[in-house]
Design an enzyme around this catalytic site. Structure first.
Site, PDB file in Angstrom:
ATOM      1  N   MET A 274     -53.751  66.846 107.793  1.00 14.41           N
ATOM      2  CA  MET A 274     -54.791  66.146 107.046  1.00 14.41           C
ATOM      3  C   MET A 274     -54.724  64.635 107.199  1.00 14.41           C
ATOM      4  O   MET A 274     -55.588  63.925 106.683  1.00 14.41           O
ATOM      5  CB  MET A 274     -54.677  66.493 105.551  1.00 14.41           C
ATOM      6  CG  MET A 274     -54.944  67.943 105.229  1.00 14.41           C
ATOM      7  SD  MET A 274     -56.634  68.446 105.666  1.00 14.41           S
ATOM      8  CE  MET A 274     -57.582  67.366 104.590  1.00 14.41           C
ATOM      9  N   ARG A 275     -53.719  64.131 107.913  1.00 12.87           N
ATOM     10  CA  ARG A 275     -53.599  62.682 108.028  1.00 12.87           C
ATOM     11  C   ARG A 275     -54.805  62.084 108.738  1.00 12.87           C
ATOM     12  O   ARG A 275     -55.253  60.980 108.391  1.00 12.87           O
ATOM     13  CB  ARG A 275     -52.309  62.316 108.759  1.00 12.87           C
ATOM     14  CG  ARG A 275     -52.042  60.826 108.776  1.00 12.87           C
ATOM     15  CD  ARG A 275     -50.688  60.488 109.372  1.00 12.87           C
ATOM     16  NE  ARG A 275     -49.619  60.768 108.421  1.00 12.87           N
ATOM     17  CZ  ARG A 275     -48.660  61.648 108.619  1.00 12.87           C
ATOM     18  NH1 ARG A 275     -48.649  62.361 109.727  1.00 12.87           N
ATOM     19  NH2 ARG A 275     -47.714  61.838 107.732  1.00 12.87           N
ATOM     20  N   ALA A 276     -55.361  62.789 109.720  1.00  7.96           N
ATOM     21  CA  ALA A 276     -56.517  62.268 110.447  1.00  7.96           C
ATOM     22  C   ALA A 276     -57.702  62.071 109.507  1.00  7.96           C
ATOM     23  O   ALA A 276     -58.423  61.051 109.595  1.00  7.96           O
ATOM     24  CB  ALA A 276     -56.896  63.216 111.583  1.00  7.96           C
TER      25      ALA A 276
END
Length: 683
Positions: A274-276
Site C-alpha cells: 500500500m505504500r505506492a
C-alpha cells in the site's frame, strides 16, 4: 562557495519537479535519482538547499527543535516557552558512502564517558539534517543496513537509538535525496519501494541543448558569483513558491473519489503493498499546492503517479524501469475529473521549477532506453587479455549463419528460459571479503562477536572493551577519582561479523557442439538465475565464453544486472572449441579481479565437453592452461556436457588437471548447476 543555481540547470525538469515536491512535503519519503554520470544530479540537490525557507530553531538545541512546536522528547529539552530563538538557513547534510552507523544515528559521547564518567549522547547526521536535506550520493553503494536505517527514520520522522547504555529518540524530519548510477549496481526492490519518488535522468541528445549546458557551465566557472547573480530573480521566485506551497499543502482537498482513482491506478500497475497508494496521494496533494490549487485535479494525480510508480513495478532486476503512460491515461480516464479540466500536469504548464531553462522538453519516459547503450558500453570497458565481441553488429542483433556445413559451421542464439529462485550457498568458515549477503565474514558492519586491540580488525572504538582493558590497571596508574586513566594499549575495536559477497565466474563453451539439444538455453537460464540471486545478495558474477578461434570476456565481473542480462541473452553458439584460450581468459580475468579486490573469494564454473579443436597442439595447450589455472588455487567446478554412448571422458580428465569437482551433464539440469556450485563453495 557559490553553488550552481537550481534554475540554471538545463533539461532535467522531471528531476526538478520531484525534488520540489519532496521539499514541499517531506512526508512523501524522499527522492531517488537514477542516471548516468555527468547529468547534474549532485548540482541540482545542492542548488535546492538554497531555495528552502530559513528555519527558526531553539537557541542551543543540537536537534534544531521548532520553537513553535518543540519536540517534547528532545534530548536537549524540555524547552521553555520563553527560550531564545535563532533563525538559520536550512542545512544540506551530505552522507559519505563510507559513513559508519555511529556517524549516521549518533553514539555515546566518549569525551563525557571517559573524562567525566557520564553517559551522554552525541548526535549524528540525522539530527544535523533535521528540517533540512540529507543527501546520499551513490546510495546504491551504501551498506543495506544503513539504507534501511535512513529510510526508517524518514518514514517515521524520528530516529531512535538504543545502544551501549544510550536510549534516545529525536525528531528527524528530513528531505532525503539519493542519487545513483545503475551501471554500478541496483538497489534491492525492498529498498526501492521505500523511496517515495524516483526519476530517471539522462544527458540530452539534442546538440543545441547540450551546447547550452556547456555554455552555462563555462560561464559559471569563469565567474560563479556573477553567473548566480543573473539567476537571482528566478531563484527568489522559486524559493517564495516553495514557501507558499508548504503553507498551503495542509489545506489541499483530496476527494474520496480521487482516492479510489489512486487505488485503481496502483492496482492496475500491479504494485505490491500500500505504500505506492499513500505516496501517490501525498505527491498529488503536494503537486496541487505547488501549482497554487486548493484541490487535487487529474493533472496532479497523473504527475504523482509518474514519479511514484515506475520503481515499484519492477518484479526483478531484469525488468526495465518505467511506466506505460498509455495505461496510466486509460486508468485515469475511467472516471471524469471531479475538479474539471486539467490545468497542466507538471512543469509543462509553466516552464517547471526551473522556468528559465528553455530548450526542448525532456522525454516523459523513464529515460531507460536512452541510457541503455551507455550502460552497455561501460560494462564492456574492462582491462585484460580477453577481447570484447566486435563484429560490426549491435549486440542484440542475431548473427547470420556462416557458410560452412555441419554443426561446427553454424551460429545460433539460444534464449534463456524462465529464471527461478535459488537457495543460498555459502563458503565454509569466516572470510574477510566485502560486505554482502552471502557468506559469513569479518566485516565493518554486523553483530559484534568480540574485540581486538586497536589497529587490527574492525573500526571505531568499542567502549566496554576499552573500559574492561583499562580497569585492572587503575590503582597502578595512580587513579584517585574522576575519569579513567587510559593508555594507548587499552583501546579496543569491535570485531563484527556480517556477510560477504563473492565472485562466481562462468566459463562457457559456446562452440558448435554446445549448441545442440538446447544446452545453451539451460546454461543461460542457470547463469541468469544465479545472477538474480547474486544481485539480491550483493555478489559479483562474470561470464567468459569461448568459440571459434578465441575467448571473450562477455560479461565482466559486475553487479549491473541489466547490462548482464542483455549480453547473456545475445550470446551466440557455433564454431570450433578454443579450450586453452577459454581457460587462459578465465585465469586472466580472475587475476585482474584479485588485484582489484583481493578479499573477494572466487569460484570458476567451467561448462564444457572437454574437447579442444582449435589451433595446433590444441589438447597440449589446454592441459598447460589447466595446470596454470590450478596453480592459482582457485576453486572450480567442471560441468561435463559430453553426451552419447561413446564418450571420450575429456571433461573428466580436465577436471582432474584443474583439481575441480566433476559433474556429468546427465545429472545436471539448469537448476542443478547451482546445487553443484553450492556444494563446492560449502566444502
Amino acid at each position: 562557495m557559490q553553488h550552481y543555481p537550481f534554475s540554471a540547470v538545463v533539461g532535467s525538469d522531471d528531476m526538478a519537479l520531484a525534488l520540489v515536491l519532496a521539499a514541499v512535503s517531506p512526508e512523501i519519503g524522499g527522492v531517488l535519482v537514477r542516471g548516468e554520470k555527468g547529468t547534474a544530479k549532485t548540482t541540482m540537490v545542492r542548488g535546492l538547499a538554497s531555495l528552502l525557507p530559513a528555519v527558526r530553531v531553539v537557541d542551543g538545541c543540537r536537534f534544531s527543535c521548532d520553537p513553535a512546536d518543540p519536540d517534547p522528547a528532545c534530548p536537549d529539552g524540555p524547552h521553555a516557552a520563553d527560550t531564545a530563538v535563532v533563525t538559520r538557513p536550512a542545512r544540506l547534510v551530505e552522507l559519505p558512502v563510507g559513513a559508519s552507523e555511529d556517524r549516521v544515528i549518533g553514539s555515546l559521547d566518549l569525551q563525557q564517558a571517559l573524562g567525566a564518567g557520564q553517559i551522554a549522547y552525541q548526535p549524528g547526521l540525522l539530527a544535523e539534517a533535521h528540517r533540512g536535506i540529507l543527501y546520499v550520493d551513490e546510495v546504491n553503494l551504501l551498506h543495506d543496513h544503513l539504507v534501511d536505517l535512513l529510510l526508517d527514520a524518514v518514514a517515521m520522522g524520528r530516529s531512535t537509538v538504543e545502544r551501549e547504555g544510550v536510549s534516545v529518540a529525536h525528531a528527524s524530519r528530513v528531505v532525503l535525496v539519493g542519487t545513483m548510477n545503475p551501471e554500478e549496481g541496483e538497489l534491492r526492490p525492498q529498498l526501492l519501494d521505500r523511496f517515495g519518488l524516483t526519476v530517471e535522468v539522462a544527458a540530452p541528445r539534442d546538440p543545441q541543448l547540450r551546447a547550452q549546458v556547456i555554455r552555462r557551465r563555462m560561464a559559471y566557472e569563469r565567474d560563479a558569483v556573477g553567473f548566480a547573480a543573473g539567476y537571482r530573480s528566478a531563484e527568489r521566485e522559486l524559493a517564495e513558491r516553495i514557501r507558499a506551497a508548504r503553507a498551503r499543502v495542509g489545506a489541499v482537498r483530496l476527494a474520496d473519489a480521487q482516492l479510489v482513482t489512486i487505488a485503481r491506478v496502483c492496482a492496475g500497475f500491479e504494485v505490491d503493498g500500500m505504500r505506492a497508494d499513500i505516496v501517490t496521494a501525498r505527491a498529488a496533494v503536494a503537486h496541487a499546492a505547488w501549482h497554487g490549487r486548493d484541490a487535487v485535479v487529474k493533472a496532479d494525480l497523473r504527475a504523482a503517479a509518474r514519479l511514484a510508480l515506475p520503481h515499484r513495478r519492477r518484479r526483478n532486476p531484469f525488468d526495465a524501469p518505467g511506466l506505460d503512460e498509455e495505461l496510466l491515461d486509460r486508468l485515469l480516464d475511467a472516471e471524469p475529473d471531479p475538479e474539471g479540466p486539467s490545468t497542466g500536469s507538471g512543469p509543462e504548464d509553466d516552464g517547471g521549477p526551473a522556468g528559465e531553462q528553455g530548450g526542448p522538453r525532456p522525454s516523459t519516459s523513464s529515460g531507460h532506453e536512452e541510457s541503455s547503450g551507455h550502460e552497455e558500453r561501460s560494462a564492456a570497458g574492462q582491462e585484460g587479455a580477453c577481447p570484447e565481441p566486435v563484429d560490426g553488429r549491435e549486440e542484440s542483433e542475431p548473427p547470420s549463419p556462416s557458410t560452412g556445413s555441419g554443426q561446427e559451421g553454424r551460429q545460433t542464439i539460444a534464449r534463456a528460459g524462465q529464471t527461478y529462485r535459488t537457495r543460498r550457498f555459502v563458503v565454509a568458515g569466516i572470510g574477510a571479503g566485502e560486505a554482502g549477503r552471502r557468506s559469513r565474514a569479518v566485516t565493518d558492519a554486523g553483530r559484534t562477536i568480540g574485540v581486538s586491540p586497536i589497529g587490527t580488525y574492525g573500526r571505531g572504538l568499542h567502549l566496554p572493551g576499552t573500559i574492561r582493558a583499562a580497569a585492572p590497571h587503575q590503582r597502578a596508574r595512580g587513579r584517585t577519582g574522576g575519569g579513567l586513566v587510559l593508555r594507548t594499549g587499552d583501546l579496543r575495536r569491535p570485531v563484527t561479523e556480517g556477510r560477504e559477497s563473492n565472485l562466481v565466474l562462468f566459463a562457457v563453451d559456446a562452440s558448435g557442439s554446445m549448441a545442440a539439444r538446447r544446452r545453451m538455453e539451460a546454461v543461460k537460464t542457470a547463469v541468469l538465475s544465479l545472477l538474480l540471486d547474486a544481485y539480491q545478495r550483493r555478489d559479483k558474477v562474470g561470464l567468459v565464453t569461448f568459440r571459434g578461434d578465441s575467448a571473450t570476456l562477455a560479461l565482466p565481473p559486475t553487479s549491473s544486472v541489466d547490462a548482464a542480462a542483455r549480453r547473456l541473452d545475445a550470446l551466440p553458439a557455433g564454431g570450433r572449441t578454443p579450450l586453452a584460450e577459454g581457460l587462459l581468459c578465465a585465469a586472466e580475468t580472475l587475476r585482474i579481479e584479485r588485484v582489484k579486490d583481493p578479499r573477494r573469494r572466487p569460484l570458476l564454473v567451467l561448462v564444457t565437453d572437454g574437447r579442444a579443436t582449435y589451433g595446433p597442439d590444441a589438447v597440449h595447450r589446454s592441459r598447460l592452461a589447466a595446470d596454470e589455472l590450478r596453480r592459482t588455487g582457485i576453486g572450480a567446478v567442471v560441468i561435463d556436457c559430453e553426451t552419447g554412448r561413446l564418450r571420450l571422458g575429456l571433461a573428466r580428465l580436465l577436471s582432474v588437471r584443474l583439481g575441480a569437482d566433476h559433474v556429468e551433464v546427465d545429472d545436471v539440469a539448469a537448476g542443478t548447476i547451482l546445487d553443484v556450485v553450492r556444494r563446492e563453495r560449502a566444502a
